[in-house]
Design a protein around this motif. Sequence first.
Motif, PDB file in Angstrom:
ATOM      1  N   UNK A 128       1.040  -1.198   0.105  1.00 28.48           N
ATOM      2  CA  UNK A 128      -0.027   0.034   0.181  1.00 28.48           C
ATOM      3  C   UNK A 128       0.874   1.352   0.020  1.00 28.48           C
ATOM      4  N   UNK A 129       0.194   2.540  -0.240  1.00 31.46           N
ATOM      5  CA  UNK A 129       1.096   3.511  -0.141  1.00 31.46           C
ATOM      6  C   UNK A 129       1.286   4.285  -1.728  1.00 31.46           C
ATOM      7  N   UNK A 130       1.781   5.370  -1.892  1.00 34.06           N
ATOM      8  CA  UNK A 130       1.831   5.995  -3.232  1.00 34.06           C
ATOM      9  C   UNK A 130       3.085   5.541  -3.978  1.00 34.06           C
ATOM     10  N   UNK A 131       4.297   5.109  -2.937  1.00 36.17           N
ATOM     11  CA  UNK A 131       5.343   4.760  -3.329  1.00 36.17           C
ATOM     12  C   UNK A 131       6.588   5.929  -3.501  1.00 36.17           C
ATOM     13  N   UNK A 132       6.283   7.282  -2.885  1.00 31.32           N
ATOM     14  CA  UNK A 132       7.108   8.035  -3.155  1.00 31.32           C
ATOM     15  C   UNK A 132       7.684   8.402  -1.587  1.00 31.32           C
ATOM     16  N   UNK A 133       9.014   8.690  -1.713  1.00 34.11           N
ATOM     17  CA  UNK A 133       9.659   8.729  -0.508  1.00 34.11           C
ATOM     18  C   UNK A 133      10.637  10.267  -0.702  1.00 34.11           C
ATOM     19  N   UNK A 134      10.557  11.344   0.058  1.00 36.17           N
ATOM     20  CA  UNK A 134      11.245  12.356  -0.214  1.00 36.17           C
ATOM     21  C   UNK A 134      12.609  12.627   0.899  1.00 36.17           C
ATOM     22  N   UNK A 135      12.688  11.683   1.656  1.00 38.60           N
ATOM     23  CA  UNK A 135      13.912  11.645   2.417  1.00 38.60           C
ATOM     24  C   UNK A 135      15.160  11.023   1.761  1.00 38.60           C
ATOM     25  N   UNK A 186       2.257  -5.754   2.549  1.00 34.30           N
ATOM     26  CA  UNK A 186       1.551  -4.632   3.178  1.00 34.30           C
ATOM     27  C   UNK A 186       2.368  -3.699   3.934  1.00 34.30           C
ATOM     28  N   UNK A 187       2.030  -2.272   3.532  1.00 34.69           N
ATOM     29  CA  UNK A 187       2.854  -1.049   3.888  1.00 34.69           C
ATOM     30  C   UNK A 187       4.242  -0.728   3.419  1.00 34.69           C
ATOM     31  N   UNK A 188       4.622  -1.817   2.654  1.00 38.32           N
ATOM     32  CA  UNK A 188       5.885  -1.582   1.989  1.00 38.32           C
ATOM     33  C   UNK A 188       5.723  -1.163   0.412  1.00 38.32           C
ATOM     34  N   UNK A 189       5.698   0.040   0.154  1.00 35.95           N
ATOM     35  CA  UNK A 189       5.511   0.584  -1.129  1.00 35.95           C
ATOM     36  C   UNK A 189       6.915   0.124  -2.092  1.00 35.95           C
ATOM     37  N   UNK A 190       7.896  -0.025  -1.624  1.00 35.09           N
ATOM     38  CA  UNK A 190       9.235  -0.477  -2.167  1.00 35.09           C
ATOM     39  C   UNK A 190       9.224  -1.968  -1.797  1.00 35.09           C
ATOM     40  N   UNK A 191       8.884  -2.925  -2.655  1.00 33.17           N
ATOM     41  CA  UNK A 191       9.014  -4.442  -2.165  1.00 33.17           C
ATOM     42  C   UNK A 191       9.461  -5.130  -3.478  1.00 33.17           C
ATOM     43  N   UNK A 192      10.689  -6.053  -3.305  1.00 36.29           N
ATOM     44  CA  UNK A 192      10.851  -6.978  -4.319  1.00 36.29           C
ATOM     45  C   UNK A 192      10.882  -8.300  -3.831  1.00 36.29           C
ATOM     46  N   UNK A 193      10.350  -9.248  -4.659  1.00 39.91           N
ATOM     47  CA  UNK A 193      10.392 -10.771  -4.354  1.00 39.91           C
ATOM     48  C   UNK A 193      11.422 -11.461  -5.338  1.00 39.91           C
ATOM     49  N   UNK A 194      12.139 -12.183  -4.521  1.00 37.48           N
ATOM     50  CA  UNK A 194      13.496 -12.739  -5.524  1.00 37.48           C
ATOM     51  C   UNK A 194      13.624 -14.257  -4.996  1.00 37.48           C
ATOM     52  N   UNK A 195      14.395 -15.214  -5.671  1.00 41.48           N
ATOM     53  CA  UNK A 195      14.537 -16.509  -5.429  1.00 41.48           C
ATOM     54  C   UNK A 195      15.767 -16.899  -5.831  1.00 41.48           C
ATOM     55  N   UNK A 196      16.336 -18.001  -4.847  1.00 35.41           N
ATOM     56  CA  UNK A 196      17.642 -18.594  -4.918  1.00 35.41           C
ATOM     57  C   UNK A 196      17.789 -19.769  -5.865  1.00 35.41           C
ATOM     58  N   UNK A 197      16.995 -20.035  -6.721  1.00 35.10           N
ATOM     59  CA  UNK A 197      17.136 -21.372  -7.511  1.00 35.10           C
ATOM     60  C   UNK A 197      16.665 -22.556  -7.070  1.00 35.10           C
ATOM     61  N   UNK A 198      16.383 -23.513  -7.927  1.00 32.25           N
ATOM     62  CA  UNK A 198      15.573 -24.703  -7.919  1.00 32.25           C
ATOM     63  C   UNK A 198      14.163 -24.505  -7.760  1.00 32.25           C
ATOM     64  N   UNK A 199      13.574 -23.612  -8.362  1.00 33.18           N
ATOM     65  CA  UNK A 199      12.217 -23.464  -7.990  1.00 33.18           C
ATOM     66  C   UNK A 199      11.231 -24.683  -8.798  1.00 33.18           C
TER      67      UNK A 199
END
Length: 615
Positions: free
Chosen positions: A45-52, A108-121
Amino acid sequence: MSATPQKNRASRRVLAAAAGLATVGALVAAMPAGAQDRQGHGHGHGHGHHKGRTVDVQLLSFNDLHGNLEPPAGSAGTVTETQPDGTTKAIPAGGVEYLASSLRTARKGHPYSITAAGGDMVGASPLLSGLFHDEPTIEALNKIDLDVTTVGNHEFDEGATELARLQNGGCHPDEGCYEKGKEFGGADFPYLAANVTNEKSGKPILKPYTVWKKNGVKIGFIGVTLEGTPNIVTANGVKGLKFHDEIETINKYAKELNRQGVKSIVALIHEGGAPASTSYNYDCDSSGPGDGISGPITEIAKGITPKVDALVTGHTHQAYVCTIPDPAGNPRMVTSASSFGKLYTDTTLTYDRRTKDIVRTSVKSAGAKNPKSANHIVTRDQPKANDMTALIARWNALAAPIANKPQGYISADINGRGSTALEKPLGDLIADAQLEGLAPADKGGAVVAFMNPGGIRADLVHKASGAEGDGVVTYGESFTVQPFTNMMNVVDLTGAQLVTALQQQVSGSNEASPKILQISKGLTYTLDMTKSGADRVVTDTIELNGEAIDPAKTYRVAMNEFLAGGGDGFAALGEGTNKLVGASDLDMFNAYLAAHSTADAPLAPPAADRITVIQ
């Protein structure tokens, strides 16, 4: 669908071998020439902007899913948790319905979120995915919004051409489309293979890296598999490919990313380590950074350039969150989330907009209430993801005519993958099945059989989750135990070569992490683990049917094609001559179950008393 899918899988390998280097070249041509950027999904959620100046980027990761869409059964479906009083508790975990819910909740609550995997899917998958060449798993990962994964060794089980199809889509070349009017679309996420190149061209067969971008935040991902992949995959699976050093490859592409202005980098490495505790919540740094972990990943981590900010690893199916110092002496996070979707790792990457780098001054504080990285259980007491439930039901309906066929009966759990013993009850059972199937003179005349422990992918569970009733072993369950459908071989080996093979279990490349062959009835010997290297095998105790092994005598030995090719460091087994190719390991396993069990007389777990172990 054919009623004998293992034959299709075998023919697929033959076709892949016949295609040879041409298919590898086609794979290179099919992939984008550059490292295509990945735009952020805007999870949460959130608009995804961060000014800091800094912004926290959430990195969710997991590894070694192996097509486990349904909750894994038996001990393979639990994680160990250390309680406040020091005792441990086994908690049921895993299943893609719960994994999807866990990841979606975590975002939820993390506008910057990445999902990655380490192989053998994929690869070594249960029947629900394996029967359809892992199309169901790729579809599930698309729905989960996986952003990127590296290849693991099992992504090469069916060869480079099939890996390209998983990435790019298209129906299976032999079996066609599994659902009428619906063509497989391939992975929405990039598979990375920075250290896997075409032998002729020298170019990576897949993208070496990708860059995730959102609102000016740029994070690069480099993906590699273990350099030793050819030693643990059938020869046809890696035909025409070359696997390079993990450290050199990552360092090379980290420099390239830096030249492109990408200063924040995560390495996805399908190689791992062994923590001092099997509990997922073990504090890996309790005695100091990295002191609680050993194995290949420790040396790799120490050699990877400080330009890389975090390592997501896998392969060993262990759970750990450790800090291992980089070459500059600074702490760097190294994580692994067990296997089969039982855990996920939540890591906070603090991105500095001015330097474009990750702030690593306090990667993890001992006893911190909110550590920068932690593993979390994919519990089964949370709501299921409805889209995953529907996906599983759809593919189960297609698999049902094959999956639900009874193959035999057992009186209790027969543990394989879930057993911590060097000699596993299910290992003995499989080896006995192979010997019985190949002992007749016209089938090969085998007098002994060997099974590689890594090829046993599950337990046989007496009280399974299916509707077939307690004690019934279905085709789906036996397939989950033996998913590779390797063809069986019988070869001539001398007694001296047999002894050498037993010594190779605990020496050379297998000394640090022994690979104990599972053996058929009649073969006995003592293993003294208080000694080192080949001396652990007490050679004067090796007997076959009560007689000492004669170094000069020739023995007919049964094993799967992987071992017969010298896989897992067993060079001596690869020296066999006068080879006869038999049926698949799965066919022999099912035939043995049918011949030796009925509903009234189920098969009991073997005693597992063929190897005397001195600890």
